[in-house]
Design a protein around this motif. Structure first.
Motif, PDB file in Angstrom:
ATOM      1  N   GLN A  52     160.058 -85.167 -31.964  1.00  0.00           N
ATOM      2  CA  GLN A  52     160.886 -85.605 -31.544  1.00  0.00           C
ATOM      3  C   GLN A  52     161.413 -84.896 -30.376  1.00  0.00           C
ATOM      4  O   GLN A  52     161.844 -83.343 -30.330  1.00  0.00           O
ATOM      5  CB  GLN A  52     162.404 -85.718 -31.676  1.00  0.00           C
ATOM      6  CG  GLN A  52     163.497 -86.342 -31.164  1.00  0.00           C
ATOM      7  CD  GLN A  52     163.842 -87.764 -30.966  1.00  0.00           C
ATOM      8  OE1 GLN A  52     163.180 -88.727 -31.860  1.00  0.00           O
ATOM      9  NE2 GLN A  52     163.875 -88.240 -30.289  1.00  0.00           N
TER      10      GLN A  52
ATOM     11  N   LYS B  82     160.465 -87.696 -17.532  1.00  0.00           N
ATOM     12  CA  LYS B  82     159.386 -88.420 -18.867  1.00  0.00           C
ATOM     13  C   LYS B  82     158.356 -86.346 -19.527  1.00  0.00           C
ATOM     14  O   LYS B  82     158.065 -85.700 -18.419  1.00  0.00           O
ATOM     15  CB  LYS B  82     158.787 -89.277 -18.466  1.00  0.00           C
ATOM     16  CG  LYS B  82     159.793 -90.410 -18.804  1.00  0.00           C
ATOM     17  CD  LYS B  82     160.121 -92.035 -18.015  1.00  0.00           C
ATOM     18  CE  LYS B  82     161.001 -92.515 -18.009  1.00  0.00           C
ATOM     19  NZ  LYS B  82     160.419 -93.929 -17.323  1.00  0.00           N
TER      20      LYS B  82
ATOM     21  N   ARG C  22     153.705 -94.612 -24.309  1.00  0.00           N
ATOM     22  CA  ARG C  22     153.872 -94.021 -26.144  1.00  0.00           C
ATOM     23  C   ARG C  22     154.505 -92.707 -26.406  1.00  0.00           C
ATOM     24  O   ARG C  22     155.119 -93.054 -27.949  1.00  0.00           O
ATOM     25  CB  ARG C  22     152.357 -93.724 -26.401  1.00  0.00           C
ATOM     26  CG  ARG C  22     151.670 -92.362 -26.059  1.00  0.00           C
ATOM     27  CD  ARG C  22     150.276 -92.496 -27.364  1.00  0.00           C
ATOM     28  NE  ARG C  22     149.777 -91.131 -27.290  1.00  0.00           N
ATOM     29  CZ  ARG C  22     148.609 -90.917 -26.225  1.00  0.00           C
ATOM     30  NH1 ARG C  22     148.354 -91.863 -24.659  1.00  0.00           N
ATOM     31  NH2 ARG C  22     148.414 -89.389 -26.021  1.00  0.00           N
ATOM     32  N   TRP C  23     154.557 -91.592 -25.862  1.00  0.00           N
ATOM     33  CA  TRP C  23     155.668 -90.571 -26.018  1.00  0.00           C
ATOM     34  C   TRP C  23     157.609 -90.525 -25.711  1.00  0.00           C
ATOM     35  O   TRP C  23     158.345 -90.280 -26.308  1.00  0.00           O
ATOM     36  CB  TRP C  23     155.611 -89.412 -25.633  1.00  0.00           C
ATOM     37  CG  TRP C  23     153.894 -88.920 -26.077  1.00  0.00           C
ATOM     38  CD1 TRP C  23     153.733 -89.379 -27.232  1.00  0.00           C
ATOM     39  CD2 TRP C  23     154.008 -88.047 -25.027  1.00  0.00           C
ATOM     40  NE1 TRP C  23     152.270 -88.589 -27.000  1.00  0.00           N
ATOM     41  CE2 TRP C  23     152.517 -87.866 -26.222  1.00  0.00           C
ATOM     42  CE3 TRP C  23     153.770 -87.649 -24.617  1.00  0.00           C
ATOM     43  CZ2 TRP C  23     151.246 -86.929 -25.420  1.00  0.00           C
ATOM     44  CZ3 TRP C  23     152.898 -85.968 -23.988  1.00  0.00           C
ATOM     45  CH2 TRP C  23     151.800 -86.151 -24.764  1.00  0.00           C
ATOM     46  N   ASP C  24     158.065 -91.908 -25.143  1.00  0.00           N
ATOM     47  CA  ASP C  24     159.228 -92.504 -24.658  1.00  0.00           C
ATOM     48  C   ASP C  24     159.784 -92.772 -25.545  1.00  0.00           C
ATOM     49  O   ASP C  24     161.545 -91.567 -25.295  1.00  0.00           O
ATOM     50  CB  ASP C  24     159.251 -94.212 -23.816  1.00  0.00           C
ATOM     51  CG  ASP C  24     158.272 -92.930 -22.112  1.00  0.00           C
ATOM     52  OD1 ASP C  24     158.742 -92.584 -21.935  1.00  0.00           O
ATOM     53  OD2 ASP C  24     158.305 -94.525 -21.605  1.00  0.00           O
ATOM     54  N   LYS C  25     160.008 -93.735 -26.959  1.00  0.00           N
ATOM     55  CA  LYS C  25     160.650 -93.604 -28.037  1.00  0.00           C
ATOM     56  C   LYS C  25     160.512 -92.055 -28.635  1.00  0.00           C
ATOM     57  O   LYS C  25     161.589 -91.810 -30.060  1.00  0.00           O
ATOM     58  CB  LYS C  25     159.537 -94.708 -29.071  1.00  0.00           C
ATOM     59  CG  LYS C  25     160.277 -96.132 -28.468  1.00  0.00           C
ATOM     60  CD  LYS C  25     159.111 -97.332 -29.518  1.00  0.00           C
ATOM     61  CE  LYS C  25     159.250 -98.817 -28.999  1.00  0.00           C
ATOM     62  NZ  LYS C  25     158.816 -99.295 -29.320  1.00  0.00           N
ATOM     63  N   GLN C  26     160.201 -90.824 -28.838  1.00  0.00           N
ATOM     64  CA  GLN C  26     160.768 -90.142 -29.039  1.00  0.00           C
ATOM     65  C   GLN C  26     161.047 -88.656 -28.134  1.00  0.00           C
ATOM     66  O   GLN C  26     161.534 -87.416 -28.229  1.00  0.00           O
ATOM     67  CB  GLN C  26     158.976 -88.977 -29.908  1.00  0.00           C
ATOM     68  CG  GLN C  26     158.373 -89.554 -30.326  1.00  0.00           C
ATOM     69  CD  GLN C  26     156.605 -89.051 -30.263  1.00  0.00           C
ATOM     70  OE1 GLN C  26     155.541 -90.063 -29.903  1.00  0.00           O
ATOM     71  NE2 GLN C  26     156.477 -87.993 -30.268  1.00  0.00           N
TER      72      GLN C  26
END
Length: 217
Positions: free
Chosen positions: A27, A37, A42-46
């Protein structure tokens, strides 16, 4: 199970390449005015952008040359971080209970302000939990530290319970807040609240239960 601080340059050049497994299960907490960012969708949710809670107030940044890393700088920033305790407690619980990694990120040039290191010290002081400097760990300059998980978790739960109670109290102070608070409750929860107040009537539907609580809570 770990927490790290790292600057953006080290993150790109070392963290991603040397610890790809950590990247997938981490996280990322952005504490930066320059990093928005991590570069991959694909890392946005993390990613958590925590600037509203963790990034130092402008007076500390703008007057940095006067403060440097003295005790006044530390004291002011620690006082500021008190408002972020529920967020920090949530992150620490996440690390302990899920065995995942949390990474605090700032820009390379922002490391000079020292606030990521102060976040480390604050978490150690307030939660008894150690946050590692990623670069120092990789250079062998920082060794694993033992923590009392039970103590830290109890402290986190206490802080989160108080935050929940404070939020409830604040919401119940306004008509809009009461409507939002009770509107999210199930019928069973609404009944329980009214029973505590001695106002429950079995004939009432959910809307009537909400109206009753909005009026008398």
């Amino acid at each position: 199970m770990s927490m790290f601080i790292v600057d953006g340059k080290t993150f790109i050049k070392k963290f991603i390449k040397e610890d790809p497994e950590k990247v997938l299960s981490a996280q990322f907490v952005i504490v930066s005015s320059t990093i928005r960012k991590l570069g991959k969708a694909r890392w946005d949710k993390q990613v958590i952008n925590s600037n509203n809670l963790l990034y130092p107030p402008q007076n500390l940044i703008m007057e940095y040359d006067d403060y440097k890393h003295n005790e006044e700088y530390k004291r002011e920033y620690f006082n500021y971080l008190d408002r972020a305790k529920p967020l920090l407690a949530t992150l620490i619980k996440y690390v302990i209970e899920s065995d995942y990694t949390v990474v605090f990120l700032c820009g390379k040039k922002e490391m000079k302000y020292g606030y990521l290191n102060l976040i480390r010290k604050y978490i150690k002081s307030e939660f008894g939990f150690h946050v590692y400097n990623y670069e120092k760990v990789k250079k062998g300059k920082e060794k694993p530290s033992q923590i009392n998980e039970s103590y830290t978790l109890k402290l986190c739960n206490k802080i989160l319970k108080q935050a929940k109670n404070d939020k409830k109290h604040n919401m119940l102070q306004t008509e809009r807040g009461r409507k939002e608070y009770f509107g999210k409750m199930s019928k069973k929860e609404l009944k329980k609240e009214l029973k505590k107040m001695g106002l429950y009537d079995p004939s009432m539907d959910k809307e009537e239960l909400i109206d009753m609580l909005e009026t008398f809570a």
